[in-house]
Design a protein around this motif. Structure first.
Motif, PDB file in Angstrom:
ATOM      1  N   ILE A   1       8.811  -3.133 -15.170  1.00 12.28           N
ATOM      2  CA  ILE A   1       8.420  -1.853 -14.563  1.00 12.28           C
ATOM      3  C   ILE A   1       7.744  -0.968 -15.596  1.00 12.28           C
ATOM      4  CG2 ILE A   1       9.274   0.242 -13.430  1.00 12.28           C
ATOM      5  CD1 ILE A   1      11.538  -1.396 -12.265  1.00 12.28           C
ATOM      6  N   LYS A   2       8.296  -0.931 -16.798  1.00 15.51           N
ATOM      7  CA  LYS A   2       7.782  -0.059 -17.848  1.00 15.51           C
ATOM      8  C   LYS A   2       6.311  -0.343 -18.166  1.00 15.51           C
ATOM      9  CE  LYS A   2       9.621  -0.603 -21.903  1.00 15.51           C
ATOM     10  NZ  LYS A   2      10.601  -0.535 -23.004  1.00 15.51           N
ATOM     11  N   SER A   3       5.906  -1.593 -18.055  1.00 10.95           N
ATOM     12  CA  SER A   3       4.531  -1.955 -18.408  1.00 10.95           C
ATOM     13  C   SER A   3       3.526  -1.645 -17.304  1.00 10.95           C
ATOM     14  CB  SER A   3       4.465  -3.452 -18.743  1.00 10.95           C
ATOM     15  OG  SER A   3       4.853  -4.236 -17.618  1.00 10.95           O
ATOM     16  N   ARG A   4       4.031  -1.256 -16.116  1.00  9.86           N
ATOM     17  CA  ARG A   4       3.124  -1.080 -14.973  1.00  9.86           C
ATOM     18  C   ARG A   4       3.256   0.266 -14.261  1.00  9.86           C
ATOM     19  NH1 ARG A   4       4.981  -6.518 -14.575  1.00  9.86           N
ATOM     20  NH2 ARG A   4       3.299  -8.060 -14.592  1.00  9.86           N
ATOM     21  N   TYR A   5       4.346   0.997 -14.510  1.00  9.84           N
ATOM     22  CA  TYR A   5       4.627   2.153 -13.651  1.00  9.84           C
ATOM     23  C   TYR A   5       3.535   3.217 -13.712  1.00  9.84           C
ATOM     24  CZ  TYR A   5       6.158   5.285 -17.451  1.00  9.84           C
ATOM     25  OH  TYR A   5       6.207   6.101 -18.554  1.00  9.84           O
ATOM     26  N   ARG A   6       2.892   3.393 -14.873  1.00 17.12           N
ATOM     27  CA  ARG A   6       1.830   4.396 -14.988  1.00 17.12           C
ATOM     28  C   ARG A   6       0.682   4.100 -14.044  1.00 17.12           C
ATOM     29  NH1 ARG A   6       3.721   9.071 -17.069  1.00 17.12           N
ATOM     30  NH2 ARG A   6       4.621   8.822 -19.159  1.00 17.12           N
TER      31      ARG A   6
ATOM     32  N   LYS B   1       0.836  -1.203   0.000  1.00 15.55           N
ATOM     33  CA  LYS B   1       0.000   0.000   0.000  1.00 15.55           C
ATOM     34  C   LYS B   1       0.873   1.256   0.000  1.00 15.55           C
ATOM     35  CE  LYS B   1      -3.790  -2.365   2.348  1.00 15.55           C
ATOM     36  NZ  LYS B   1      -4.692  -2.385   3.527  1.00 15.55           N
ATOM     37  N   ILE B   2       1.493   1.508  -1.140  1.00 17.39           N
ATOM     38  CA  ILE B   2       2.432   2.620  -1.271  1.00 17.39           C
ATOM     39  C   ILE B   2       1.707   3.932  -1.525  1.00 17.39           C
ATOM     40  CG2 ILE B   2       4.241   1.123  -2.204  1.00 17.39           C
ATOM     41  CD1 ILE B   2       3.472   2.448  -4.987  1.00 17.39           C
ATOM     42  N   ASN B   3       2.468   5.024  -1.408  1.00 12.49           N
ATOM     43  CA  ASN B   3       1.983   6.345  -1.800  1.00 12.49           C
ATOM     44  C   ASN B   3       2.289   6.514  -3.291  1.00 12.49           C
ATOM     45  OD1 ASN B   3       1.612   9.059  -2.371  1.00 12.49           O
ATOM     46  ND2 ASN B   3       2.721   9.806  -0.568  1.00 12.49           N
ATOM     47  N   PRO B   4       1.287   6.595  -4.159  1.00 15.53           N
ATOM     48  CA  PRO B   4       1.540   6.716  -5.604  1.00 15.53           C
ATOM     49  C   PRO B   4       2.444   7.887  -5.958  1.00 15.53           C
ATOM     50  CG  PRO B   4      -0.784   6.296  -5.185  1.00 15.53           C
ATOM     51  CD  PRO B   4      -0.150   6.577  -3.851  1.00 15.53           C
ATOM     52  N   ASN B   5       2.318   8.993  -5.212  1.00 15.19           N
ATOM     53  CA  ASN B   5       3.154  10.148  -5.482  1.00 15.19           C
ATOM     54  C   ASN B   5       4.642   9.853  -5.243  1.00 15.19           C
ATOM     55  OD1 ASN B   5       0.996  11.827  -6.193  1.00 15.19           O
ATOM     56  ND2 ASN B   5       0.610  12.364  -4.051  1.00 15.19           N
ATOM     57  N   MET B   6       4.907   8.963  -4.279  1.00 12.57           N
ATOM     58  CA  MET B   6       6.286   8.577  -4.012  1.00 12.57           C
ATOM     59  C   MET B   6       6.839   7.715  -5.138  1.00 12.57           C
ATOM     60  SD  MET B   6       7.757   9.960  -1.510  1.00 12.57           S
ATOM     61  CE  MET B   6       9.182   8.904  -1.743  1.00 12.57           C
ATOM     62  N   MET B   7       5.971   6.937  -5.774  1.00  7.65           N
ATOM     63  CA  MET B   7       6.407   6.115  -6.904  1.00  7.65           C
ATOM     64  C   MET B   7       6.849   7.015  -8.063  1.00  7.65           C
ATOM     65  SD  MET B   7       6.928   3.045  -8.103  1.00  7.65           S
ATOM     66  CE  MET B   7       6.010   1.883  -7.059  1.00  7.65           C
ATOM     67  N   LYS B   8       6.081   8.067  -8.309  1.00  7.69           N
ATOM     68  CA  LYS B   8       6.439   8.998  -9.375  1.00  7.69           C
ATOM     69  C   LYS B   8       7.717   9.756  -9.009  1.00  7.69           C
ATOM     70  CE  LYS B   8       3.157  11.249 -11.388  1.00  7.69           C
ATOM     71  NZ  LYS B   8       2.064  12.223 -11.677  1.00  7.69           N
TER      72      LYS B   8
ATOM     73  N   ASP C   1      -0.485   6.400 -10.912  1.00  8.17           N
ATOM     74  CA  ASP C   1      -1.841   6.969 -10.918  1.00  8.17           C
ATOM     75  C   ASP C   1      -2.698   6.417  -9.786  1.00  8.17           C
ATOM     76  OD1 ASP C   1      -1.180   8.402 -13.144  1.00  8.17           O
ATOM     77  OD2 ASP C   1      -2.035   6.966 -14.572  1.00  8.17           O
ATOM     78  N   GLY C   2      -2.186   5.403  -9.081  1.00  4.93           N
ATOM     79  CA  GLY C   2      -2.931   4.810  -7.985  1.00  4.93           C
ATOM     80  C   GLY C   2      -3.985   3.811  -8.437  1.00  4.93           C
ATOM     81  N   GLU C   3      -3.976   3.458  -9.705  1.00  4.01           N
ATOM     82  CA  GLU C   3      -4.973   2.499 -10.211  1.00  4.01           C
ATOM     83  C   GLU C   3      -4.702   1.100  -9.679  1.00  4.01           C
ATOM     84  OE1 GLU C   3      -4.786   2.758 -14.414  1.00  4.01           O
ATOM     85  OE2 GLU C   3      -5.501   4.832 -14.519  1.00  4.01           O
ATOM     86  N   THR C   4      -3.426   0.740  -9.541  1.00  2.00           N
ATOM     87  CA  THR C   4      -3.060  -0.565  -8.974  1.00  2.00           C
ATOM     88  C   THR C   4      -1.917  -0.367  -7.987  1.00  2.00           C
ATOM     89  OG1 THR C   4      -1.441  -1.011 -10.727  1.00  2.00           O
ATOM     90  CG2 THR C   4      -3.705  -1.782 -11.091  1.00  2.00           C
TER      91      THR C   4
END
Length: 383
Positions: free
Chosen positions: A33-38, A6-13, A42-45
């Motif tokens: 990573i390239k196929s999933r990072y978006r 349960k990460i913070n999506p903003n931290m991923m970006k 965006d917090g979708e997954t």
């Protein structure tokens, strides 16, 4: 059941950009990573823990960072390079992930080096900037005196173990080790960075500044870049240097490097009427431990040849470096090349005195403990 982090999506970006995978560099991300990072950003997954560990490794950030509530600012991170003349935003928005990774590695190794010197109760060397006349002759003389290596000694380096070192590896390794010993500058080499992006780089610190050479460059190219970058450091500058010779600071650094490696007064003594022949230029390059195109440039700068002769001959001798796709060669030798022998020597000493354990030795050098006998032999000539 798949457990997701349960990460913070903003931290991923933030982490992606921190690692240098900004707009235009996303294609360099690993496929998984390239196929999933978006969707993660965006917090979708949410990533699985296994996926998060892979992301953490690729971005060089601990997994705990992805759970932070507040996104940090780049300039608040202690490990970022403190450039005096380069804008941090420029660095991290326009430089490749490979170069950013190498810069961070260099800074981390410097921190390890200083910490280990402290633990070993050895002095932390301070770096003395040059404060004399800004003249290439004066600066090159200052470097020569500080290093304590004069031309008669430099010229003996063409031979190693009674063999002619035509590629000048001995020159490069001697200069690197002596600069660290005499001036306290740590010298590393990059792996995976394009020469089109960077030939050399220096990071100024009052204590233990850094020179980073491009490991894909030719040996002669690295020798020249070494003294080009050292000139920047002596002037208190940090710089990323490529092939742009039109900037005033770059022109001066090139002039100092050329004068130091091939001093005008000595060059005059060694030229003859056949100075433009292949044999003459080749012999001069081996005499000083530089490339043929440096010799041609020095002959032109000191007015021994004219513009026409310079342009017609420099193309014949100009080195074209073919970038390797991987490290290649001997793994142990490559690690010494990237880390530098002085850095490895301090890590080895700390290990022998029980200050660090085997895991730290491997982490700091990227060498397995099985290579310790090889390292002893390389550094001290025995087991």
């Amino acid at each position: 059941m798949i457990i997701r982090a349960k990460i913070n999506p903003n931290m991923m970006k933030w982490a992606r950009k921190y690692a240098g995978f900004t707009d235009g560099y996303e294609d360099k991300l690993p496929v998984e990573i390239k196929s999933r990072y978006r969707s993660w950003e965006d917090g979708e997954t949410k990533p699985t823990w296994n996926q998060l560990r892979k992301v953490s490794k690729r971005y060089n950030i601990p997994t705990a960072f992805f759970f932070m509530d507040t996104v940090p600012k780049f300039n608040n991170l202690p490990e970022l390079v403190n450039y005096r003349k380069l804008d941090t935003k420029f660095l991290f928005e326009t430089k490749s992930p490979d170069l950013i990774k190498e810069i961070r590695k260099a800074e981390n190794r410097r921190e390890h080096y200083i910490d280990l010197l402290y633990e070993l109760e050895e002095d932390i060397p301070s770096f003395d900037k040059y404060d004399g006349t800004l003249n290439k002759k004066h600066v090159s003389t200052y470097i020569r005196e500080k290093l304590g290596i004069y031309l008669d000694t430099q010229k003996t380096w063409i031979r190693k173990n009674n063999s002619l070192d035509k590629k000048h590896y001995n020159f490069l390794n001697k200069w690197k080790n002596i600069i660290t010993e005499k001036l306290g500058v740590l010298i590393f080499e990059t792996e995976g960075v394009s020469i089109k992006e960077m030939r050399g780089l220096c990071i100024f610190h009052n204590e233990v500044p850094i020179i980073l050479l491009n490991g894909k460059d030719s040996v002669n190219g690295r020798i020249f870049s070494l003294f080009h970058e050292l000139t920047h450091l002596l002037l208190g500058e940090s710089a990323i240097c490529g092939d742009d010779e039109n900037i005033e600071e770059e022109v001066f650094a090139n002039a100092v490097a050329g004068e130091f490696l091939v001093p005008k007064e000595d060059l005059i003594k060694n030229i003859n009427d056949d100075l433009l022949s292949n044999n003459s230029i080749n012999n001069l390059s081996h005499l000083y431990g530089v490339s043929e195109d440096v010799i041609i440039r020095r002959l032109y700068d000191d007015k021994h040849i004219g513009k026409y002769d310079y342009t017609s001959r420099v193309e014949d001798f100009e080195e074209i470096t073919k970038e390797s796709k991987g490290s290649g060669g001997n793994y142990f030798n490559n690690r010494l090349k990237y880390n530098g022998e002085p850095y490895c020597a301090i890590v080895l000493q700390a290990y022998e005195e029980g200050i660090i354990h085997g895991g730290d030795f491997s982490k700091f050098t990227n060498l397995n403990k099985k290579f310790i006998p090889n390292l002893y032999k390389r550094l001290y000539g025995g087991e």
